[in-house]
Design a protein around this motif. Structure first.
Motif, PDB file in Angstrom:
ATOM      1  N   CYS A   1      -1.663   6.252   1.385  1.00  0.00           N
ATOM      2  CA  CYS A   1      -2.214   7.016   2.506  1.00  0.00           C
ATOM      3  C   CYS A   1      -1.424   8.293   2.783  1.00  0.00           C
ATOM      4  O   CYS A   1      -1.997   9.359   2.995  1.00  0.00           O
TER       5      CYS A   1
ATOM      6  N   ASP B   1      -8.851  -1.927   5.624  1.00  0.00           N
ATOM      7  CA  ASP B   1      -9.655  -0.754   5.291  1.00  0.00           C
ATOM      8  C   ASP B   1     -11.007  -1.159   4.709  1.00  0.00           C
ATOM      9  O   ASP B   1     -11.075  -1.938   3.747  1.00  0.00           O
TER      10      ASP B   1
ATOM     11  N   VAL C   1     -11.557  -0.329   0.900  1.00  0.00           N
ATOM     12  CA  VAL C   1     -10.820  -1.164  -0.042  1.00  0.00           C
ATOM     13  C   VAL C   1     -11.449  -2.554  -0.141  1.00  0.00           C
ATOM     14  O   VAL C   1     -11.556  -3.133  -1.211  1.00  0.00           O
TER      15      VAL C   1
ATOM     16  N   GLY D   1       0.807  -1.218   0.000  1.00  0.00           N
ATOM     17  CA  GLY D   1       0.000   0.000   0.000  1.00  0.00           C
ATOM     18  C   GLY D   1       0.840   1.267   0.000  1.00  0.00           C
ATOM     19  O   GLY D   1       0.408   2.320   0.488  1.00  0.00           O
TER      20      GLY D   1
ATOM     21  N   VAL E   1      -4.424  -0.652   3.698  1.00  0.00           N
ATOM     22  CA  VAL E   1      -5.211  -0.533   2.465  1.00  0.00           C
ATOM     23  C   VAL E   1      -4.725  -1.510   1.395  1.00  0.00           C
ATOM     24  O   VAL E   1      -5.134  -1.417   0.234  1.00  0.00           O
TER      25      VAL E   1
ATOM     26  N   GLN F   1      -6.239   0.205  -5.116  1.00  0.00           N
ATOM     27  CA  GLN F   1      -6.120  -1.009  -4.309  1.00  0.00           C
ATOM     28  C   GLN F   1      -7.450  -1.767  -4.294  1.00  0.00           C
ATOM     29  O   GLN F   1      -7.483  -3.003  -4.358  1.00  0.00           O
ATOM     30  N   GLN F   2      -8.542  -1.033  -4.228  1.00  0.00           N
ATOM     31  CA  GLN F   2      -9.864  -1.670  -4.264  1.00  0.00           C
ATOM     32  C   GLN F   2     -10.067  -2.419  -5.578  1.00  0.00           C
ATOM     33  O   GLN F   2     -10.582  -3.541  -5.591  1.00  0.00           O
TER      34      GLN F   2
ATOM     35  N   ARG G   1      -6.090   4.284  -2.790  1.00  0.00           N
ATOM     36  CA  ARG G   1      -7.082   3.418  -2.146  1.00  0.00           C
ATOM     37  C   ARG G   1      -8.026   2.838  -3.198  1.00  0.00           C
ATOM     38  O   ARG G   1      -8.357   1.657  -3.175  1.00  0.00           O
TER      39      ARG G   1
END
Length: 310
Positions: free
Chosen positions: A79, A95, A98, A75, A88, A292-293, A289
């Motif tokens: 952030c 998170d 995510v 990650g 994340v 990452q999702q 984020r």
């Protein structure tokens, strides 16, 4: 006497015939019962016992996950600037926005309520494929049911093109990583993500002036140095990096295909069209984020599918 001899001979023949029949005829047929693999005495087909369904080699709902790889899985820059943010991580993060792979697969089992860890992040920012065998060894110690792999971007992201990891060395390190895993966990599943399209990240990120200033700090210079220069040498340099990434992905696919419990993502991460929303607001190169999702969605879809990606 002659009649008695004939009688005894007849009884002997009869007895011999019974022995022959007992030897040659299946017991079920003599008893008038259906044999498992033959017709019944009345000539109808025998009912077969249902064969137990074989246990599939790929489990779509593993109960524990270990992640290995590089800064994406840590990650990095998602952030805060130039720092890891493992919460994340697409693979093991906590998170809620995510919804990492671990969250989607394990839910409450991911240690939040049970007090027992079900996911581990062994990735390291800046790691190249040569470090993967050691990461795999650490993963073996936690005995996960699934190991996720995302590595290779740093092997192409070097100060110069000439310093990129060779394809042969990349293969050797990945094969060693799989050997380390199998030496301790012969039945653990492996999910391998393709290396992202670095040229796509350059194309998208260079539209942001701040991002280009951050790139000067040394991020992926083989691809990102002089981002606005479009002369023949610059184009060739970027194409060379792109070709190396494609070659790395072929290695990941080929080596994974030799293992029955390994599933490659079919190039899904490489093919994903990252936009500004999915890139870090600090370096416009690593996933945000949102990015990452998206990676978590891709992994979850491929891992829970009955069949591997084409």
């Amino acid at each position: 006497m002659r009649g008695q001899r004939r009688s005894r001979r007849s009884r002997a023949v009869t007895a011999a015939a019974v022995v022959v029949v007992a030897v040659l005829v299946p017991l079920g047929a003599l008893a008038g019962c259906d044999a498992d693999d033959g017709p019944a005495a009345n000539g109808s087909s025998a009912e077969r016992r249902p064969s137990p369904k074989p246990t599939p080699l790929w489990d779509t709902s593993p109960a524990s996950i270990a992640a290995v790889g590089d800064s994406i899985t840590r990650g990095f820059d998602a952030c805060t600037v130039l720092e890891d943010c493992p919460e994340v991580s697409w693979a093991t993060g906590s998170d809620a926005k995510v919804r990492s792979l671990a969250s989607r697969l394990l839910g409450a089992r991911n240690g939040a309520q049970s007090g027992t860890a079900r996911s581990w992040n062994h990735a390291k920012s800046g790691a190249r494929i040569a470090e993967l065998p050691a990461q795999m060894t650490r993963a073996v110690a936690t005995k996960p049911e699934l190991v996720t792999v995302m590595v290779g971007a740093n092997d192409a992201c070097r100060d110069t093109v000439s310093h990129m990891t060779s394809v042969a060395d990349f293969r050797t390190s990945f094969e060693a990583s799989m050997k380390n895993l199998r030496g301790g966990l012969p039945k653990t599943q492996v999910y391998v993500s393709s290396v992202p399209d670095l040229k796509r990240l350059w194309s998208e990120g260079r539209a942001n002036p701040l991002g280009k200033q951050v790139w000067k700090l040394g991020i992926c210079q083989s691809m990102l140095v002089d981002p606005d220069v479009m002369d023949a040498a610059a184009v060739q340099r970027r194409d060379t990096v792109q070709d190396r990434v494609v070659a790395y992905n072929k290695v990941l696919k080929d080596v994974c295909a030799k293992d029955q419990r390994c599933r490659y993502d079919g190039g899904a991460v490489f093919d994903f069209r990252f936009t500004g929303d999915q890139l870090s607001q600090w370096d416009w190169f690593h996933p945000s984020r949102n990015g990452q999702q998206r990676l978590a969605e891709i992994a979850y879809r491929n891992i829970t599918a009955k069949e591997p990606p084409a």
